[in-house]
Design an enzyme around this catalytic site. Structure first.
Site, PDB file in Angstrom:
ATOM      1  CE1 TYR A 118      -6.787  -6.695   8.812  1.00 16.79           C
ATOM      2  CE2 TYR A 118      -5.457  -5.011   7.747  1.00 16.79           C
ATOM      3  CZ  TYR A 118      -5.591  -6.292   8.232  1.00 16.79           C
ATOM      4  OH  TYR A 118      -4.551  -7.178   8.141  1.00 16.79           O
ATOM      5  CD1 TRP A 120      -1.446  -4.720  11.612  1.00 15.48           C
ATOM      6  CD2 TRP A 120       0.235  -4.942  13.065  1.00 15.48           C
ATOM      7  NE1 TRP A 120      -0.766  -5.868  11.288  1.00 15.48           N
ATOM      8  CE2 TRP A 120       0.277  -6.037  12.160  1.00 15.48           C
ATOM      9  CE3 TRP A 120       1.198  -4.869  14.054  1.00 15.48           C
ATOM     10  CZ2 TRP A 120       1.242  -7.033  12.237  1.00 15.48           C
ATOM     11  CZ3 TRP A 120       2.172  -5.864  14.125  1.00 15.48           C
ATOM     12  CH2 TRP A 120       2.179  -6.934  13.221  1.00 15.48           C
TER      13      TRP A 120
END
Length: 774
Positions: A118, A120
């Site tokens: 996980y 960005w």
């Protein structure tokens, strides 16, 4: 004479042309129509040249010398974070990774490889880290996946049950222009923080949120902010500030709702036509079920405010068109589903949902452009392919999985079993930034056979890996970005040469796929530019079928962008449903707004009943624990970086106090502790401790301290369990539990702490430099 060139590119923080001189990024020109480009653009350029870059493949010394998990050190990760690294060649590194993945897969099954990964990562569509990783591991045989997110995980699970989709959370929301023209009262829970609007997942060509916040402030809209940090409505000048205790918003809303009913101000016609279950919620609200009416006096005692404030506000919002907003931070708390469910219930009681400028919406101020209308168009993407393994976990339960293999967990009506993970492959994120209770995470992390990380920088994730593969940044490769507000595709030209031996993630996986015998399946015979052309052409064909024209790839790449037609009218959330609820029902079981959900009630969860309710958090200022830890910690998003990204950049580093992350505290609390601006303090609770630099301000509620997320974890004694973080990472202190059995989302905003002046010699920050290398 200097060699000076310019390249078109972009990232989460905006579109820009980077100026490169003699191979170094020296400046940027923002997108020409961007009214408010952020300083983070310059920080993103500078970070590429920072000393924390990883220049060669590295392997943890103990792992390498013990022969990895197959050798005498099998199954131990105790040295992670504390041992030196050994540089190796790319050929050796990829062989080590490939051999270890095959060993784990063959001995323990594909579910024993965790690839939640996980984070960005990049705004690009080809070099999207999770996609490249999951494409590779899917071809290897599969992996344990994760679902959900840390940003709005509770709301994303809850809202499809209540309103039929996630649009109310992720947008498009009712447009700012509609609010300016039609809203009489803007009631903001958690505020509309401008700092968060610097960024968006796919890039942000035009930062227009400041413009709209100024328009609202000038329009005469009455703004009421409920929350602990006045800066969260800094640009909405003149806003009324109601500083409730953190995590008590649900009680506050219940007090409003009770006043509406008691004074006959709720919209019974709207509730009857557009909602289901109000008659089951009402007895709880009025105290018929438990003998405790949820009136203003009851709510005021919980929130630590005057009951008259609640009564007066209830009359105000019933007297004119009201828009209720709530930041995503509200649902990142214990029982985080409840304030969102209650906000929808309150909005339904007012009867303004589906009207211009009225109703409810979640996420204003959480991303740039979320209140701006957006076009819908197909965008390029790298196909990830199928995952033959069906195992998955809620993303925020990663430590639970590592510590409790084989245990069962409730999640959204299902019963999941945690897999027995032996290898973690992380690409494009930093769990030591975003996950709660770092000491607990480390306990689970050390139980894994092997941790493999792709990273451009020596973050805490890289320092706690066994094999570290240096990868490029956005500015060091070609890609295509896909912004949503306004909707456009943009070229991301390679502007800088990768430092040292850094490679693109895609190329790293391609080399390993070749070694494992499925290289052709992974690359499909295409290199970087061939993939970009192919992905663009697929999107162009899909858009042509929807009568949306795009230029060919060469024209697009030369121009640098293609913008899709902008919507010609503002969004009004739920307007079609309001106009004709029979023809345009919601995608809920009843087709209506579910104030009471039979589905959720049937799950039988004790921490998420069938309607919104006040459930006391595990930690809050009204709990007994506050006698030992008297401050509620707000660990919000930083204004100086994107989560942990760019912490090594100049904007973030210059904001620190003697190298530590700033901690806001109210003057009354600072005086009681003898603290002043610039002091270094130890912030602690029974989970851990970190250092921070004091900022005394009246823009925070008394009894509350604020420490932004994203400072890279920097332990005083690397590799030693329970050691002090010297940099200011709030996840040393946050609570690692699911919001409820429904969503199992993070509860980072539920944390009590204490503080004390730090009197020892101040340690040097090490995480922004190179680790020990043998």
């Amino acid at each position: 004479m200097a060699d000076r060139r310019e390249f078109k590119t972009g990232g989460h923080w905006g579109l820009f042309t980077i100026q490169v001189e003699d191979g170094m990024g020296v400046g940027a020109v923002p997108y020409p129509t961007d009214p408010n480009p952020p300083a983070l653009i310059g920080s993103a350029i500078a970070a590429n040249h920072h000393q924390s870059r990883i220049l060669k493949p590295m392997v943890r010394q103990g792992w390498l010398e013990d022969g990895g998990p197959a050798g005498k050190g099998a199954g131990t990760g105790a040295g992670r974070g504390g041992e030196a690294f050994v540089p190796v060649s790319w050929d050796e590194a990829t062989k080590l990774v490939a051999d270890e993945l095959v060993r784990v897969r063959d001995n323990h099954g594909p579910a024993s490889i965790y690839a939640g990964s996980y984070g960005w990562a990049s705004a690009g569509r080809l070099h999207q880290a999770q996609a490249t990783l999951k494409r590779f591991l899917g071809l290897l045989g599969g992996f344990t996946n994760s679902v959900g997110n840390y940003s709005n995980g509770a709301a994303s699970v809850l809202m499809p049950h209540i309103t039929g989709s996630g649009q109310i959370v992720n947008g498009p929301l009712t447009s700012w222009s509609s609010i300016v023209e039609h809203t009489e009262t803007l009631l903001c829970f958690g505020g509309v923080p401008l700092k968060n609007t610097q960024i968006n997942h796919g890039g942000l060509p035009e930062h227009d949120d400041l413009h709209w916040q100024k328009r609202i402030a000038q329009s005469g809209v009455k703004v009421v902010y409920v929350g602990p940090l006045k800066d969260d409505v800094a640009e909405l000048t003149g806003a009324d500030w109601i500083a409730v205790r953190p995590n008590t918003d649900t009680a506050f809303m219940l007090g409003l709702a009770h006043t509406l009913v008691a004074e006959g101000r709720h919209d019974t016609a709207f509730l009857a036509r557009y909602c289901t279950g109000f008659e089951k919620f009402l007895p709880y609200l009025m105290g018929d079920t438990d003998g405790r009416p949820k009136d203003a006096a009851w709510a005021a005692a919980i929130c630590d405010i005057d009951a008259a404030i609640i009564r007066d506000l209830a009359r105000t919002i019933a007297g004119g068109r009201t828009m209720i907003t709530a930041c995503w931070s509200l649902q990142r708390a214990d029982h985080g589903e409840q304030p969102y469910w209650m906000a929808v219930t309150l909005a339904a009681m007012l009867g303004h949902m589906g009207l211009p400028g009225g109703g409810v919406g979640f996420g204003y101020g959480c991303l740039g452009g979320i209140g701006t209308p957006r076009s819908r168009a197909s965008t390029p993407r790298l196909p990830t392919g199928a995952n033959p393994c069906r195992d998955y976990i809620p993303v925020a339960r990663v430590t639970d999985m590592l510590l409790n293999p084989g245990a069962e967990v409730d999640f959204n009506g299902k019963r999941l079993t945690y897999p027995d993970v032996h290898a973690i492959y992380w690409c494009g994120g930093n769990p030591f930034h975003h996950h709660q209770d770092i000491n607990r995470l480390l306990e689970g992390w050390r139980r894994i056979d092997t941790v493999i990380v792709h990273e451009p920088f020596w973050t805490s994730a890289a320092r706690h890996a066994d094999i570290v593969l240096p990868c490029t940044t956005t500015l060091e490769r070609n890609d295509i970005g896909a912004a949503s507000v306004p909707a456009m595709l943009f070229a991301m030209e390679k502007a800088l040469a990768p430092p040292g031996e850094a490679r693109n993630d895609f190329d790293i996986f391609a080399q390993m796929a070749d070694r494992l015998g499925f290289g052709e399946a992974y690359t499909e015979g295409r290199d970087e530019m061939e993939w970009l052309r192919h992905m663009y052409d697929v999107a162009r064909q899909q858009n042509a079928e929807q009568k949306i024209d795009m230029p060919d790839f060469d024209e697009f790449w030369d121009r640098g962008y293609v913008e899709f037609p902008r919507p010609d009218k503002p969004v009004v959330l739920f307007d079609s449903f309001r106009n004709d609820p029979e023809a345009k029902p919601l995608k809920t079981p009843s087709g209506k707004i579910e104030i009471y959900s039979e589905t959720i009630a049937a799950f039988g969860y004790d921490d998420c009943p069938g309607h919104a309710a006040w459930l006391a958090p595990a930690e809050w200022l009204g709990a007994d624990k506050s006698r030992d830890f008297p401050f509620h910690l707000i660990s919000n998003q930083p204004r100086t970086r994107l989560h942990g990204q760019l912490d090594s950049g100049p904007v973030s580093r210059e904001s620190k106090i003697l190298g530590r992350e700033p901690l806001w505290i109210h003057p009354v609390d600072a005086a009681a502790r003898g603290l002043a601006d610039g002091d270094i303090v130890r912030v602690f609770n029974d989970r851990g401790a970190c250092l921070a630099g004091i900022v005394v301000t009246d823009r925070i509620r008394h009894g509350v301290v604020q420490l932004a997320t994203g400072a890279w974890y920097d332990p005083l004694e690397p590799g030693v369990p329970g050691t002090l973080d010297i940099h200011g990472n709030p996840n040393m202190l946050t609570l690692d539990k699911g919001t409820s059995k429904l969503a199992q989302a993070p509860a980072s905003q539920t944390a009590l702490v204490d503080i004390e002046l730090y009197l020892d010699v101040l340690p040097e920050i090490m995480v922004h430099s190179q680790p020990a290398v043998v």
